[in-house]
Design a protein around this motif. Structure first.
Motif, PDB file in Angstrom:
ATOM      1  N   ASP A  64       0.826  -1.207   0.000  1.00 29.73           N
ATOM      2  CA  ASP A  64       0.000   0.000   0.000  1.00 29.73           C
ATOM      3  C   ASP A  64       0.864   1.262   0.000  1.00 29.73           C
ATOM      4  O   ASP A  64       0.546   2.239  -0.677  1.00 29.73           O
ATOM      5  CB  ASP A  64      -0.931   0.017   1.220  1.00 29.73           C
ATOM      6  CG  ASP A  64      -2.003  -1.063   1.141  1.00 29.73           C
ATOM      7  OD1 ASP A  64      -2.173  -1.672   0.063  1.00 29.73           O
ATOM      8  OD2 ASP A  64      -2.666  -1.293   2.168  1.00 29.73           O
ATOM      9  N   LEU A  65       1.952   1.222   0.747  1.00 24.29           N
ATOM     10  CA  LEU A  65       2.863   2.361   0.791  1.00 24.29           C
ATOM     11  C   LEU A  65       3.512   2.582  -0.572  1.00 24.29           C
ATOM     12  O   LEU A  65       3.633   3.720  -1.043  1.00 24.29           O
ATOM     13  CB  LEU A  65       3.930   2.129   1.859  1.00 24.29           C
ATOM     14  CG  LEU A  65       4.842   3.278   2.208  1.00 24.29           C
ATOM     15  CD1 LEU A  65       4.052   4.480   2.683  1.00 24.29           C
ATOM     16  CD2 LEU A  65       5.832   2.844   3.280  1.00 24.29           C
ATOM     17  N   GLU A  66       3.900   1.517  -1.212  1.00 19.46           N
ATOM     18  CA  GLU A  66       4.502   1.610  -2.550  1.00 19.46           C
ATOM     19  C   GLU A  66       3.496   2.170  -3.553  1.00 19.46           C
ATOM     20  O   GLU A  66       3.843   3.028  -4.374  1.00 19.46           O
ATOM     21  CB  GLU A  66       5.009   0.239  -2.995  1.00 19.46           C
ATOM     22  CG  GLU A  66       5.751   0.255  -4.311  1.00 19.46           C
ATOM     23  CD  GLU A  66       6.997   1.114  -4.309  1.00 19.46           C
ATOM     24  OE1 GLU A  66       7.339   1.663  -5.374  1.00 19.46           O
ATOM     25  OE2 GLU A  66       7.627   1.261  -3.241  1.00 19.46           O
ATOM     26  N   ALA A  72       1.166   9.207  -5.855  1.00 14.75           N
ATOM     27  CA  ALA A  72       0.941  10.369  -4.990  1.00 14.75           C
ATOM     28  C   ALA A  72       0.583  11.619  -5.796  1.00 14.75           C
ATOM     29  O   ALA A  72      -0.195  12.446  -5.350  1.00 14.75           O
ATOM     30  CB  ALA A  72       2.175  10.632  -4.134  1.00 14.75           C
ATOM     31  N   ASN A  73       1.126  11.766  -6.968  1.00 15.28           N
ATOM     32  CA  ASN A  73       0.901  12.961  -7.789  1.00 15.28           C
ATOM     33  C   ASN A  73      -0.231  12.797  -8.794  1.00 15.28           C
ATOM     34  O   ASN A  73      -0.423  13.657  -9.651  1.00 15.28           O
ATOM     35  CB  ASN A  73       2.186  13.327  -8.528  1.00 15.28           C
ATOM     36  CG  ASN A  73       3.277  13.728  -7.577  1.00 15.28           C
ATOM     37  OD1 ASN A  73       3.004  14.273  -6.515  1.00 15.28           O
ATOM     38  ND2 ASN A  73       4.512  13.456  -7.941  1.00 15.28           N
ATOM     39  N   GLU A  74      -0.969  11.722  -8.698  1.00 15.00           N
ATOM     40  CA  GLU A  74      -2.009  11.433  -9.683  1.00 15.00           C
ATOM     41  C   GLU A  74      -3.033  12.564  -9.780  1.00 15.00           C
ATOM     42  O   GLU A  74      -3.373  13.014 -10.881  1.00 15.00           O
ATOM     43  CB  GLU A  74      -2.709  10.116  -9.337  1.00 15.00           C
ATOM     44  CG  GLU A  74      -3.781   9.717 -10.325  1.00 15.00           C
ATOM     45  CD  GLU A  74      -4.399   8.375  -9.989  1.00 15.00           C
ATOM     46  OE1 GLU A  74      -5.094   7.841 -10.864  1.00 15.00           O
ATOM     47  OE2 GLU A  74      -4.207   7.864  -8.874  1.00 15.00           O
ATOM     48  N   GLY A 117      -2.158  26.477  -6.454  1.00 13.71           N
ATOM     49  CA  GLY A 117      -2.677  26.967  -5.170  1.00 13.71           C
ATOM     50  C   GLY A 117      -3.529  25.936  -4.455  1.00 13.71           C
ATOM     51  O   GLY A 117      -3.455  25.784  -3.230  1.00 13.71           O
ATOM     52  N   ASN A 118      -4.331  25.204  -5.221  1.00 21.05           N
ATOM     53  CA  ASN A 118      -5.153  24.136  -4.627  1.00 21.05           C
ATOM     54  C   ASN A 118      -4.295  23.012  -4.053  1.00 21.05           C
ATOM     55  O   ASN A 118      -4.751  22.240  -3.212  1.00 21.05           O
ATOM     56  CB  ASN A 118      -6.119  23.553  -5.661  1.00 21.05           C
ATOM     57  CG  ASN A 118      -7.218  24.521  -6.023  1.00 21.05           C
ATOM     58  OD1 ASN A 118      -7.458  25.513  -5.334  1.00 21.05           O
ATOM     59  ND2 ASN A 118      -7.887  24.268  -7.135  1.00 21.05           N
ATOM     60  N   ASN A 119      -3.055  22.913  -4.520  1.00 17.01           N
ATOM     61  CA  ASN A 119      -2.147  21.873  -4.041  1.00 17.01           C
ATOM     62  C   ASN A 119      -1.092  22.418  -3.078  1.00 17.01           C
ATOM     63  O   ASN A 119      -0.079  21.777  -2.825  1.00 17.01           O
ATOM     64  CB  ASN A 119      -1.479  21.170  -5.230  1.00 17.01           C
ATOM     65  CG  ASN A 119      -2.448  20.255  -5.940  1.00 17.01           C
ATOM     66  OD1 ASN A 119      -2.683  19.152  -5.506  1.00 17.01           O
ATOM     67  ND2 ASN A 119      -3.054  20.744  -7.017  1.00 17.01           N
TER      68      ASN A 119
END
Length: 178
Positions: A64-66, A72-74, A117-119
């Motif tokens: 799950d961590l992998e 993460a950037n999806e 800005g949203n990120n």
């Protein structure tokens, strides 16, 4: 005299009684050993099952961590796709009026800044503010009549802060003492 007691004269039980009593104790001890061995085997199985469960949880957590790391950037990249498409459409237009191209670039930039800005990305534009060495990098000092010394008079490159952490300082020119 003749002794009719069933015990020998020294007061110890006869060998028959001793054997029956020892035999009963021996059988009781054998039963207790068997019970303890069964209990030990049961505990060993429980430990092995728990160990296997922990190993499975460790593997799931690692997987799950992998997955989280890989994707993460999806969301961010998915939000950037319309900007990418808009830039491609703008580049594919043959001969257009400069004002229209400029307006398209301006709209694309506004959308990009909104998504950033949203990120958590905030632009640092310190024009007319006092120099903050924590967020600004002064590259030159210039004459600036009417400006207080140490005030940012030109922003050469805007800086950026990501979730309250400086990502890149703003490159600025600062008013010098007269």
């Amino acid at each position: 005299m003749h002794n009719s007691d069933s015990q020998p004269p020294n007061g110890t039980p006869e060998s028959g009684e001793l054997g029956a009593s020892s035999n009963a104790e021996f059988e009781a001890l054998k039963a207790r050993v068997a019970e303890l061995e069964a209990n030990n085997n049961e505990l060993r199985e429980i430990v092995l099952r728990e160990k296997a469960e922990l190993e499975n949880q460790r593997r799931r957590l690692h997987r799950d961590l992998e997955q989280a790391r890989r994707f993460a950037n999806e969301k961010l990249l998915n939000d950037l796709l319309p900007i990418y498409d808009g830039l491609e459409r703008g580049l594919s237009v043959e001969g257009g009026d400069v004002a229209a191209v400029r307006e398209g670039i301006n709209l694309t930039l506004k959308e990009l800044l909104r998504i950033a800005g949203n990120n958590g990305l905030v632009q640092v534009d310190p024009l007319d503010q006092p120099l903050d060495p924590e967020r600004h990098h002064a590259v030159s000092m210039v004459e600036a009549p009417g400006k207080a010394p140490g005030t940012v008079v030109t922003v050469l490159q805007k800086g950026y802060v990501l979730n309250d952490r400086l990502l890149r300082p703003a490159l600025v020119a600062v008013a010098k003492d007269d």
